[in-house]
Design an enzyme around this catalytic site. Structure first.
Site, PDB file in Angstrom:
ATOM      1  N   HIS A  41       0.766  -1.097   0.025  1.00 54.11           N
ATOM      2  CA  HIS A  41      -0.194   0.027   0.186  1.00 54.11           C
ATOM      3  C   HIS A  41       0.864   1.132  -0.129  1.00 54.11           C
ATOM      4  CE1 HIS A  41      -3.704  -2.367   1.701  1.00 54.11           C
ATOM      5  NE2 HIS A  41      -3.901  -2.293   0.322  1.00 54.11           N
ATOM      6  N   GLU A 125      -5.240  -8.270   3.625  1.00 52.16           N
ATOM      7  CA  GLU A 125      -4.725  -9.499   4.431  1.00 52.16           C
ATOM      8  C   GLU A 125      -5.826 -10.013   5.322  1.00 52.16           C
ATOM      9  OE1 GLU A 125      -2.346  -9.849   8.865  1.00 52.16           O
ATOM     10  OE2 GLU A 125      -1.725  -8.216   7.510  1.00 52.16           O
TER      11      GLU A 125
END
Length: 577
Positions: A41, A125
């Site tokens: 990210h 995740e």
């Protein structure tokens, strides 16, 4: 103004591993390369991967070819198998900390346990973790969601590795009160815990905190939240251009931290931007001193002074008279080659040292003239010493030019890079040998006409010091070197092993002068030169404990060790007459 950088700022182990695997694949593998979803990210890193022709694969096709890299956040097991079935070569870059959580969930889900995951339901995740829990997975991100869960006969509680530690602690307390038979696993990454704890301490020591990292990075947003709750001024920025300079101007001390997906070069850009805009506001003398230090370092003029210092040390150690042309050859050759290197290596400098890249772009004509004049000046001094020295220095200079000449790289995403630069560790080795020749062997040939045992000892001592200095800067440049496909010694050995190697080399250099003096190879006063590697060792130990990456001041200190060696040589000359 005081700027403090958190020691935990920047890439965590898992993100660093994922980026390295992606860059290594781009530099070595043929065929198309993809990441299954965004690798990490951080938009700046993703832009770099795009330049390396690494594409993002959003959906799994029925058939495909090439390499797919599974991102650090991990994926559901069925997605990994589907990629293999489609015909892709799969490189699993899942963070080992995430793999541990996946294993815990998979093992207990098979045994019939309900799986409670503390985390953001939309985070990749967590989506991957749910794939291992199957129908037994439940995601909670607030106490309302926790209390809405049914009572399970058997359940485990885990956390997204970047979850807020305070929230998870409350969740564990709730489980202890309401469901003491639930099994709780502390799965928050220790890197996350350290970052969150450090930002709390940092906020208590400064007037403002700047958090650097992607706006869509969960762990970075949590750092910003913690900083804001401290009551101090807190700013979350992705790039240096977003810094609120006017608000920061009012602060006497600023702390900087960064998320686990923020690369070093972005942190450096922020620090250097603040350094230029804010440092020295308190006084004209301080501002002038900072500007002078920056100019001397970026132009390599101070490095040239350090090379002259090593030449003085090398000359004295072998019992030769201190002559100006020995110092001049070392200084001019070093100034020319290092300036040329940075002129032709701006691609790596864009990431390793943005301030230096900008300096060379803005002053390219003056610096080109400086490099040329220094090179010709060095050859002129060598010619005055004799044809042998001229041809030796000319060969060394031509080798330096050839080393820095770039050719088109082959393979997807490989930047222009010279043949010599492709040789692992070539930069450090060549720089080490070149400095050793200029600072130790040239004076030996001129003074004696041959190499004595003292000449060899001086060459080894000087070359090893230069090796430590070069490899140290290579450590901070690892991320940029990987991007341009260069294998430096820290990339080959790793940061920790390289630092261990450098400390070992310095330990040897500390005992070398007194041992050589005791054996009659070097003069008796040579023992004082142990102070130089001892100071470098103390610097490395301090950097390893508190440092992040070398800035102008740290770089100035490292180069000052060579100047110190020169001062020791002049002192010894004065004492021995």
């Amino acid at each position: 103004m005081k700027i403090t950088i958190a020691t935990t700022a920047g890439f965590c182990m898992g993100v660093r591993r994922a980026v390295e695997l992606a860059l290594d694949a781009a530099n070595k593998d043929g065929g198309p390369i993809y990441t299954y979803g965004p690798l990490i990210h951080n938009p700046q890193v993703l832009a770099i991967l795009g330049q390396k022709q690494i594409s993002v694969l959003e959906k799994i096709p029925e058939t495909g070819r090439g390499t797919v890299i599974i991102r650090a956040h991990g994926v559901p097991p069925e997605d990994k198998q589907a990629l293999k079935d489609a015909g892709f070569k799969v490189i699993d870059a899942t963070c080992p900390r995430v793999i541990r959580v996946q294993s815990i969930i998979a093992r207990h889900a098979k045994q019939g346990f309900a799986v409670i995951i503390a985390g953001d339901r939309e985070h990749p995740e967590v989506r991957g973790l749910l794939g291992y829990a199957g129908s037994r997975g439940h995601v909670v991100n607030s106490f309302e969601e926790i209390e809405a869960l049914p009572a399970f006969e058997n359940a485990i509680i885990v956390a997204q590795t970047t979850q807020n530690t305070a929230f998870f602690e409350k969740l564990k307390q709730w489980a202890g009160r309401a469901h003491p038979h639930y099994q709780v696993f502390d799965t928050i990454c220790d890197s996350t815990e350290k970052r969150q704890a450090e930002v709390q301490v940092l906020a208590g020591q400064v007037d403002a905190v700047v958090v650097v990292g992607g706006y869509n990075s969960g762990n970075t947003r949590r750092l910003a939240d913690i900083a804001e709750r401290s009551g101090k001024k807190a700013f979350h920025v992705e790039t240096a251009e977003e810094l609120p300079v006017e608000e920061l101007t009012e602060c006497r001390s600023i702390g900087i931290t960064a998320g686990a997906s923020t690369p070093n070069w972005t942190i450096r850009q922020v620090v250097q931007h603040m350094d230029r805009r804010l440092t020295g506001k308190g006084g004209r003398c301080r501002r002038f001193a900072h500007m002078l230090m920056r100019c001397l370092m970026l132009s390599n003029l101070y490095l040239a002074v350090g090379a002259a210092g090593l030449a003085a040390a090398g000359t004295w150690l072998q019992g030769a008279p201190l002559r100006p042309h020995y110092l001049g050859i070392a200084a001019l050759y070093t100034l020319s080659m290092h300036t040329l290197h940075h002129m032709l290596d701006r691609m790596a400098d864009r990431y390793n040292d943005p301030d230096r890249a900008r300096f060379y772009q803005e002053n390219r004509y003056a610096l080109t003239t400086l490099a040329g004049a220094a090179g010709l000046g060095g050859l002129g001094v060598a010619w005055a010493m004799g044809p042998l020295f001229f041809w030796l220095l000319l060969c060394m200079s031509l080798l330096g030019v050839v080393y820095n000449l770039e050719i088109e790289g082959k393979g997807p995403g490989v930047e222009k890079i010279s043949v010599f630069k492709r040789i692992p560790g070539s930069k450090t080795v060549l720089v080490t040998l070149a400095w050793g020749m200029a600072a130790a062997l040239f004076p030996a040939l001129d003074a004696h006409g041959y190499f004595t045992p003292a000449s060899i000892a001086a060459f080894v001592w000087i070359s090893a010091l230069v090796f430590v200095r070069t490899a140290f800067f290579d450590i901070s440049d690892m991320q940029g070197s990987r991007i341009v496909g260069r294998e430096t010694i820290p990339i080959i050995l790793g940061e920790r092993r390289t630092l261990l190697l450098l400390k070992g080399v310095l330990a040897v250099l500390i005992v070398l002068p007194p041992l050589a003096a005791a054996a009659g190879v070097l003069p008796f006063l040579s023992s004082v030169f142990s102070l130089c590697p001892a100071a470098m060792l103390a610097f490395l130990v301090n950097h390893e404990r508190t440092g992040h990456f070398p800035g102008v001041f740290q770089g100035f200190i490292m180069e000052s060790h060579f100047v110190f060696a020169g001062l020791l040589a002049f002192i010894c000359t004065a004492l021995t007459g």
